[in-house]
Design a protein around this motif. Structure first.
Motif, mmCIF file in Angstrom:
data_model
loop_
_atom_site.group_PDB
_atom_site.id
_atom_site.type_symbol
_atom_site.label_atom_id
_atom_site.label_comp_id
_atom_site.label_asym_id
_atom_site.label_seq_id
_atom_site.Cartn_x
_atom_site.Cartn_y
_atom_site.Cartn_z
ATOM 1 N N ILE A 1 0.841 -1.190 0.000
ATOM 2 C CA ILE A 1 0.000 0.000 0.000
ATOM 3 C C ILE A 1 0.881 1.246 0.000
ATOM 4 N N TYR A 2 0.613 2.136 -0.935
ATOM 5 C CA TYR A 2 1.338 3.410 -1.013
ATOM 6 C C TYR A 2 0.598 4.425 -0.149
ATOM 7 N N CYS A 3 1.313 5.034 0.788
ATOM 8 C CA CYS A 3 0.687 5.920 1.773
ATOM 9 C C CYS A 3 1.476 7.217 1.915
ATOM 10 N N SER A 4 0.837 8.175 2.525
ATOM 11 C CA SER A 4 1.555 9.312 3.103
ATOM 12 C C SER A 4 1.480 9.156 4.607
ATOM 13 N N VAL A 5 2.468 9.710 5.303
ATOM 14 C CA VAL A 5 2.505 9.633 6.754
ATOM 15 C C VAL A 5 2.873 11.017 7.279
ATOM 16 N N ALA A 6 2.115 11.504 8.254
ATOM 17 C CA ALA A 6 2.312 12.861 8.762
ATOM 18 C C ALA A 6 2.372 12.843 10.284
ATOM 19 N N TYR A 7 3.298 13.679 10.820
ATOM 20 C CA TYR A 7 3.476 13.738 12.272
ATOM 21 C C TYR A 7 4.150 15.058 12.640
ATOM 22 N N GLU A 8 3.508 15.822 13.483
ATOM 23 C CA GLU A 8 4.054 17.072 14.013
ATOM 24 C C GLU A 8 4.626 17.981 12.917
ATOM 25 N N GLY A 9 3.826 18.183 11.873
ATOM 26 C CA GLY A 9 4.219 19.096 10.811
ATOM 27 C C GLY A 9 5.157 18.523 9.777
ATOM 28 N N GLN A 10 5.546 17.250 9.906
ATOM 29 C CA GLN A 10 6.409 16.602 8.928
ATOM 30 C C GLN A 10 5.591 15.572 8.147
ATOM 31 N N GLU A 11 5.959 15.357 6.901
ATOM 32 C CA GLU A 11 5.232 14.419 6.049
ATOM 33 C C GLU A 11 6.186 13.719 5.103
ATOM 34 N N ALA A 12 5.883 12.486 4.784
ATOM 35 C CA ALA A 12 6.658 11.727 3.805
ATOM 36 C C ALA A 12 5.737 10.721 3.143
ATOM 37 N N HIS A 13 6.198 10.144 2.059
ATOM 38 C CA HIS A 13 5.512 9.018 1.460
ATOM 39 C C HIS A 13 6.169 7.735 1.953
ATOM 40 N N CYS A 14 5.395 6.687 1.999
ATOM 41 C CA CYS A 14 5.912 5.432 2.525
ATOM 42 C C CYS A 14 5.184 4.260 1.892
ATOM 43 N N VAL A 15 5.732 3.090 2.113
ATOM 44 C CA VAL A 15 5.117 1.830 1.702
ATOM 45 C C VAL A 15 4.698 1.097 2.967
ATOM 46 N N TYR A 16 3.464 0.629 2.972
ATOM 47 C CA TYR A 16 2.914 -0.104 4.101
ATOM 48 C C TYR A 16 2.530 -1.494 3.612
ATOM 49 N N LYS A 17 3.098 -2.525 4.229
ATOM 50 C CA LYS A 17 2.810 -3.905 3.855
ATOM 51 C C LYS A 17 2.160 -4.603 5.044
ATOM 52 N N PRO A 18 0.835 -4.718 5.054
ATOM 53 C CA PRO A 18 0.170 -5.364 6.185
ATOM 54 C C PRO A 18 0.422 -6.867 6.217
ATOM 55 N N VAL A 19 0.586 -7.394 7.418
ATOM 56 C CA VAL A 19 0.771 -8.832 7.577
ATOM 57 C C VAL A 19 -0.404 -9.588 6.982
ATOM 58 N N ALA A 20 -1.602 -9.033 7.101
ATOM 59 C CA ALA A 20 -2.799 -9.693 6.584
ATOM 60 C C ALA A 20 -2.759 -9.874 5.069
ATOM 61 N N GLY A 21 -1.918 -9.113 4.376
ATOM 62 C CA GLY A 21 -1.832 -9.211 2.924
ATOM 63 C C GLY A 21 -0.680 -10.056 2.434
ATOM 64 N N GLU A 22 0.005 -10.764 3.345
ATOM 65 C CA GLU A 22 1.125 -11.599 2.944
ATOM 66 C C GLU A 22 0.645 -12.923 2.359
ATOM 67 N N ARG A 23 1.247 -13.311 1.260
ATOM 68 C CA ARG A 23 0.936 -14.605 0.647
ATOM 69 C C ARG A 23 1.748 -15.697 1.338
ATOM 70 N N PRO A 24 1.115 -16.778 1.791
ATOM 71 C CA PRO A 24 1.860 -17.846 2.481
ATOM 72 C C PRO A 24 2.940 -18.445 1.583
ATOM 73 N N LEU A 25 4.080 -18.775 2.182
ATOM 74 C CA LEU A 25 5.197 -19.412 1.488
ATOM 75 C C LEU A 25 5.495 -20.751 2.152
ATOM 76 N N TRP A 26 5.905 -21.719 1.358
ATOM 77 C CA TRP A 26 6.123 -23.060 1.904
ATOM 78 C C TRP A 26 7.314 -23.114 2.846
ATOM 79 N N ASP A 27 8.304 -22.227 2.661
ATOM 80 C CA ASP A 27 9.547 -22.342 3.423
ATOM 81 C C ASP A 27 9.737 -21.242 4.464
ATOM 82 N N PHE A 28 8.695 -20.457 4.734
ATOM 83 C CA PHE A 28 8.752 -19.425 5.771
ATOM 84 C C PHE A 28 7.472 -19.492 6.590
#
Length: 293
Positions: free
Chosen positions: A41-68
């Motif tokens: 998920i492409y997001c913006s994040v803001a805190y105390e007058g500062q802002e940036a863009h970020c990537v958010y990868k929720p655990v709920a959206g992870e695809r299961p892997l056989w070896d992890f």
């Protein structure tokens, strides 16, 4: 109200650090990166007058892997950042574990990159041609990589033709090759390399890391078997201290990966220091990820 100030990697503005921003800031969803195999998920994040863009990868959206183990990729991304910071090379963008709109996940600072082609065709003389002088990967005709390049292997380019896949003989990539060996990166693709306009190189997508078994798959085999640099050996010595029981890095990793995986990191660092050389493909696991870019 004035617009929030953008905050770049590593910068501190007043009392707000990048990690403060990523950890405490308000996430606003701006879109989704659909090419990824897991939810990104492409997001913006803001805190105390500062802002940036970020990537958010929720655990709920992870695809299961056989070896992890399921639901652990976000933690591995943060662990890779922690190890990167301990090296002093700063190769992984600031990354934290936090709650977001879709539950807990990793949040990583977005890196604006140079505009360049990751691959280019050769002209038949063994020299890599690129549309941008800062390109990190290329395809060349012939059997030799050419000056300033390191050979990875032959690639099928269609119509029963092959070309030599090469990467730049670049100290930033060489440091990354060492980091990948330490964290046992099973998926170092060309698209994970982000050259920033300020000349720094960042690397992303570290969910498939820290396995206790040898899973190293990478496009950065150009130094395989060559002696490690003095700088790399000094970094590995520092990591040995940082990974000792009760040391800062070991404590941070304990919250992110298993004790067996942390011990495997220690073992890989010991082996690199013992051999003094970049690792070579084991032959027991595909050496290059698919797709490579």
């Amino acid at each position: 109200m004035p617009a929030p100030e953008r905050i770049p990697p590593g910068r501190v503005t007043g009392t707000v650090t990048v990690l403060d921003l990523l950890t405490k800031g308000e996430l606003t969803v701006r879109g989704q990166i659909r090419e990824a195999s897991n939810a990104v998920i492409y997001c913006s994040v803001a805190y105390e007058g500062q802002e940036a863009h970020c990537v958010y990868k929720p655990v709920a959206g992870e695809r299961p892997l056989w070896d992890f183990p399921d639901g652990t990729l976000a933690q591995r991304e943060v662990a890779a950042y922690e190890v990167s910071e301990a090296t002093g090379w700063g190769l992984v963008p600031p990354t934290v574990l936090r709650e977001g709109p879709y539950g807990q996940g990793m949040c990583q600072l977005w890196i604006d990159t140079q505009t360049e082609d990751a691959e280019a065709d050769g002209d038949g003389d063994g020299e890599a041609e690129t549309e941008e002088p800062g390109a990190l990967l290329a395809l060349v005709e012939g059997d030799e990589p050419g000056e300033g390049w390191k050979a990875v292997g032959l690639a099928d380019v269609g119509e029963d033709r092959t070309a030599l896949l090469v990467h730049a003989d670049d100290e930033r990539l060489r440091r990354l090759a060492v980091l990948d060996a330490v964290i046992n990166n099973g998926d170092r693709k060309g698209g994970h390399l982000l050259p920033a306009p300020d000349g720094r190189l960042y690397a992303i997508d570290h969910g498939v890391t820290f396995n206790v078994e040898d899973k190293l798959r990478t496009l950065l085999w150009g130094w395989a078997g060559e002696p490690l640099t003095d700088e790399a050996l000094a970094v590995l010595a520092r990591l040995t201290d940082e990974l000792a029981e009760g040391a800062p890095l070991a404590t941070r990793l304990a919250a992110l990966i298993t004790p067996a995986e942390t011990e495997a990191v220690r073992a890989r660092v010991r082996e690199l220091r013992h051999t003094g050389r970049h690792p070579e493909p084991s032959g027991q696991w595909p050496a290059i990820p698919w797709p490579p870019v």
